[in-house]
Write an enzyme that holds these catalytic residues in place. Structure first.
Site, PDB file in Angstrom:
ATOM      1  N   ILE A  39       0.834  -1.202   0.000  1.00 42.41           N
ATOM      2  CA  ILE A  39       0.000   0.000   0.000  1.00 42.41           C
ATOM      3  C   ILE A  39       0.868   1.252   0.000  1.00 42.41           C
ATOM      4  O   ILE A  39       0.648   2.187  -0.779  1.00 42.41           O
ATOM      5  CB  ILE A  39      -0.955  -0.006   1.203  1.00 42.41           C
ATOM      6  CG1 ILE A  39      -1.966  -1.154   1.080  1.00 42.41           C
ATOM      7  CG2 ILE A  39      -1.674   1.336   1.326  1.00 42.41           C
ATOM      8  CD1 ILE A  39      -2.783  -1.397   2.337  1.00 42.41           C
TER       9      ILE A  39
ATOM     10  N   CYS B 293      -4.838   4.923   7.815  1.00 40.52           N
ATOM     11  CA  CYS B 293      -5.773   4.006   7.155  1.00 40.52           C
ATOM     12  C   CYS B 293      -5.304   2.569   7.343  1.00 40.52           C
ATOM     13  O   CYS B 293      -5.561   1.703   6.505  1.00 40.52           O
ATOM     14  CB  CYS B 293      -5.896   4.335   5.672  1.00 40.52           C
ATOM     15  SG  CYS B 293      -6.671   5.927   5.325  1.00 40.52           S
ATOM     16  N   ALA B 294      -4.590   2.318   8.447  1.00 38.00           N
ATOM     17  CA  ALA B 294      -4.051   0.988   8.717  1.00 38.00           C
ATOM     18  C   ALA B 294      -4.885   0.285   9.778  1.00 38.00           C
ATOM     19  O   ALA B 294      -5.822  -0.447   9.466  1.00 38.00           O
ATOM     20  CB  ALA B 294      -2.589   1.098   9.142  1.00 38.00           C
ATOM     21  N   ARG B 295      -4.573   0.525  11.069  1.00 37.95           N
ATOM     22  CA  ARG B 295      -5.324  -0.055  12.175  1.00 37.95           C
ATOM     23  C   ARG B 295      -5.423   0.973  13.299  1.00 37.95           C
ATOM     24  O   ARG B 295      -4.483   1.696  13.589  1.00 37.95           O
ATOM     25  CB  ARG B 295      -4.645  -1.329  12.693  1.00 37.95           C
ATOM     26  CG  ARG B 295      -4.826  -2.540  11.789  1.00 37.95           C
ATOM     27  CD  ARG B 295      -6.290  -2.976  11.730  1.00 37.95           C
ATOM     28  NE  ARG B 295      -6.500  -4.175  10.930  1.00 37.95           N
ATOM     29  CZ  ARG B 295      -6.766  -4.173   9.626  1.00 37.95           C
ATOM     30  NH1 ARG B 295      -6.809  -3.033   8.967  1.00 37.95           N
ATOM     31  NH2 ARG B 295      -6.971  -5.306   8.985  1.00 37.95           N
TER      32      ARG B 295
ATOM     33  N   ASP C  96      -9.273   6.468   8.921  1.00 34.83           N
ATOM     34  CA  ASP C  96     -10.205   5.504   8.342  1.00 34.83           C
ATOM     35  C   ASP C  96     -10.424   4.318   9.281  1.00 34.83           C
ATOM     36  O   ASP C  96     -11.231   3.453   8.994  1.00 34.83           O
ATOM     37  CB  ASP C  96      -9.678   5.007   6.989  1.00 34.83           C
ATOM     38  CG  ASP C  96     -10.665   4.082   6.280  1.00 34.83           C
ATOM     39  OD1 ASP C  96     -11.851   4.456   6.178  1.00 34.83           O
ATOM     40  OD2 ASP C  96     -10.249   2.986   5.852  1.00 34.83           O
TER      41      ASP C  96
ATOM     42  N   GLU D  41     -14.136   0.093  17.037  1.00 34.48           N
ATOM     43  CA  GLU D  41     -15.063   0.072  15.897  1.00 34.48           C
ATOM     44  C   GLU D  41     -16.202  -0.901  16.211  1.00 34.48           C
ATOM     45  O   GLU D  41     -15.974  -1.976  16.762  1.00 34.48           O
ATOM     46  CB  GLU D  41     -14.331  -0.375  14.626  1.00 34.48           C
ATOM     47  CG  GLU D  41     -13.221   0.586  14.200  1.00 34.48           C
ATOM     48  CD  GLU D  41     -12.486   0.142  12.931  1.00 34.48           C
ATOM     49  OE1 GLU D  41     -12.869  -0.912  12.359  1.00 34.48           O
ATOM     50  OE2 GLU D  41     -11.537   0.814  12.528  1.00 34.48           O
TER      51      GLU D  41
ATOM     52  N   HIS E  47     -13.683   2.920   7.977  1.00 33.35           N
ATOM     53  CA  HIS E  47     -12.844   1.782   7.568  1.00 33.35           C
ATOM     54  C   HIS E  47     -13.207   1.299   6.155  1.00 33.35           C
ATOM     55  O   HIS E  47     -13.491   0.122   5.923  1.00 33.35           O
ATOM     56  CB  HIS E  47     -12.972   0.628   8.568  1.00 33.35           C
ATOM     57  CG  HIS E  47     -11.705  -0.168   8.693  1.00 33.35           C
ATOM     58  ND1 HIS E  47     -11.276  -0.706   9.877  1.00 33.35           N
ATOM     59  CD2 HIS E  47     -10.768  -0.521   7.763  1.00 33.35           C
ATOM     60  CE1 HIS E  47     -10.144  -1.373   9.694  1.00 33.35           C
ATOM     61  NE2 HIS E  47      -9.817  -1.253   8.415  1.00 33.35           N
ATOM     62  N   ILE E  48     -13.167   2.232   5.208  1.00 34.80           N
ATOM     63  CA  ILE E  48     -13.570   1.932   3.834  1.00 34.80           C
ATOM     64  C   ILE E  48     -12.387   1.850   2.880  1.00 34.80           C
ATOM     65  O   ILE E  48     -12.567   1.898   1.655  1.00 34.80           O
ATOM     66  CB  ILE E  48     -14.584   2.975   3.313  1.00 34.80           C
ATOM     67  CG1 ILE E  48     -13.955   4.379   3.316  1.00 34.80           C
ATOM     68  CG2 ILE E  48     -15.867   2.943   4.137  1.00 34.80           C
ATOM     69  CD1 ILE E  48     -14.792   5.431   2.601  1.00 34.80           C
ATOM     70  N   GLY E  49     -11.171   1.723   3.418  1.00 37.00           N
ATOM     71  CA  GLY E  49      -9.990   1.741   2.568  1.00 37.00           C
ATOM     72  C   GLY E  49     -10.045   0.797   1.385  1.00 37.00           C
ATOM     73  O   GLY E  49      -9.671   1.156   0.264  1.00 37.00           O
ATOM     74  N   ALA E  50     -10.501  -0.428   1.606  1.00 38.95           N
ATOM     75  CA  ALA E  50     -10.560  -1.429   0.536  1.00 38.95           C
ATOM     76  C   ALA E  50     -11.928  -1.509  -0.120  1.00 38.95           C
ATOM     77  O   ALA E  50     -12.165  -2.397  -0.951  1.00 38.95           O
ATOM     78  CB  ALA E  50     -10.171  -2.795   1.087  1.00 38.95           C
TER      79      ALA E  50
END
Length: 312
Positions: free
Chosen positions: A153, A229-231, A255, A260, A278-281
């Site tokens: 990434i 945008c990882a964890r 993200d 969560e 959490h929409i990165g993917a």
């Protein structure tokens, strides 16, 4: 017939492909207690982030010895006790390449949103305030992007950002020797002190838990932006909030969150913090690639183990 359980959804075309290959496929989310029973009678489980495969679930699977393969549709494996599963003879795989471009594009999007004060502009316009004179932003061209972790990434993001005129510095346990002329290796501290944008690309482990904390934010420029945008657990969110409110850094984009789907309210409502759930993917293209990779993993596994088309 080999039975596959997909707990958190998957592209329908890939599901149909698996069924056409002769696999018995079930798509359904089970809560923890239900999954303890279900796990005893399946050969493969495909999860994303909602389903947690912890030691107690693995212990139940081991009672029958039927479960052979756990697949995480995505990059992170923090919702699976990987070593415990492997010690029980269960193969654990993920899809590290399929979503790299999607996540990289989201990070780039967040950087531009921060640079141009898009969230604040939206909020003010929603309140009927035309505040053009106080919304002067900045350009990312000529700025320094610091990447913490330099996997698939991060490298995809670095390529895109470099083409937009950014200088790239990164830190990782492995150096990117093939592109040392454009991507410069730096220490973690050097990134904190020199980058205009800092993005996180590491897994959540005992070593990375709260790696971004008050000390880190104090070292950053007061004009710098932080993007994760990882964890979520990589960041001490209360420290981040205090740094933003104190003006120690200019803002952040997140993200992912430690809690969560109910993140820290004060953080997600802060006008200097851009947030997404959490929409990165979460692109059509990435989800199709993830599903295709999962099908390949399953088929390759059973072919290696002398199972063709899901049937012994």
């Amino acid at each position: 017939m080999k039975k596959i359980l997909i707990t958190d959804g998957m592209d329908i075309n890939a599901v149909n492909n698996l069924m056409e290959m002769g696999y018995d496929v079930e798509q359904r989310f089970y809560d923890e207690e239900e999954l303890k029973e279900k796990i005893k009678n399946i050969d493969v489980i495909v999860v994303r982030s909602a389903t947690k495969i912890r030691e107690n679930i693995i212990d139940e699977a081991a009672k029958t010895g039927r479960l052979k393969l756990i697949i995480r549709g995505g990059v992170g494996l923090d919702n699976i006790d990987v070593e415990y599963a492997r010690n029980r003879g269960i193969v654990v795989r993920n899809t590290p390449f399929a979503s790299a471009n999607a996540v990289a594009e989201l990070v780039l999007c967040e950087m531009l949103v921060l640079a141009r004060n898009v969230k604040i502009a939206n909020l003010k316009l929603g309140e009927g305030i035309w505040d053009k004179k106080n919304l002067k932003g900045s350009e990312i061209n000529g700025k320094t992007l610091g990447l913490v972790g330099f996997g698939n990434i991060a490298r995809a993001l670095a390529d895109k950002a470099h083409k937009l005129g950014m200088d790239i510095i990164y830190t990782d346990i492995v150096r990117c020797e093939e592109k040392e002329d454009i991507f410069k290796f730096a220490t973690f501290e050097e990134i904190l002190k020199n980058a205009d944008y800092i993005t996180v690309h590491t897994p959540l482990t005992a070593d990375t838990k709260y790696m971004f904390n008050e000390n880190c934010f104090d070292m950053m420029k007061d004009t710098a932006f932080f993007i994760n945008c990882a964890r979520g657990g990589i960041v001490e969110e209360n420290d981040l909030l205090r740094a933003i409110d104190a003006g120690s850094i200019a803002g952040a984009a997140l993200d992912c969150f430690e809690n969560e789907p109910l993140p820290l309210r004060e953080l997600i409502t802060n006008p200097k913090v851009t947030v997404t759930p959490h929409i990165g993917a979460s692109t059509e293209e990435a989800q199709a690639r993830i599903a295709e990779e999962i099908v390949t993993i399953i088929e390759d596994y059973f072919q290696i183990n002398n199972v063709v088309g899901g049937v012994m």
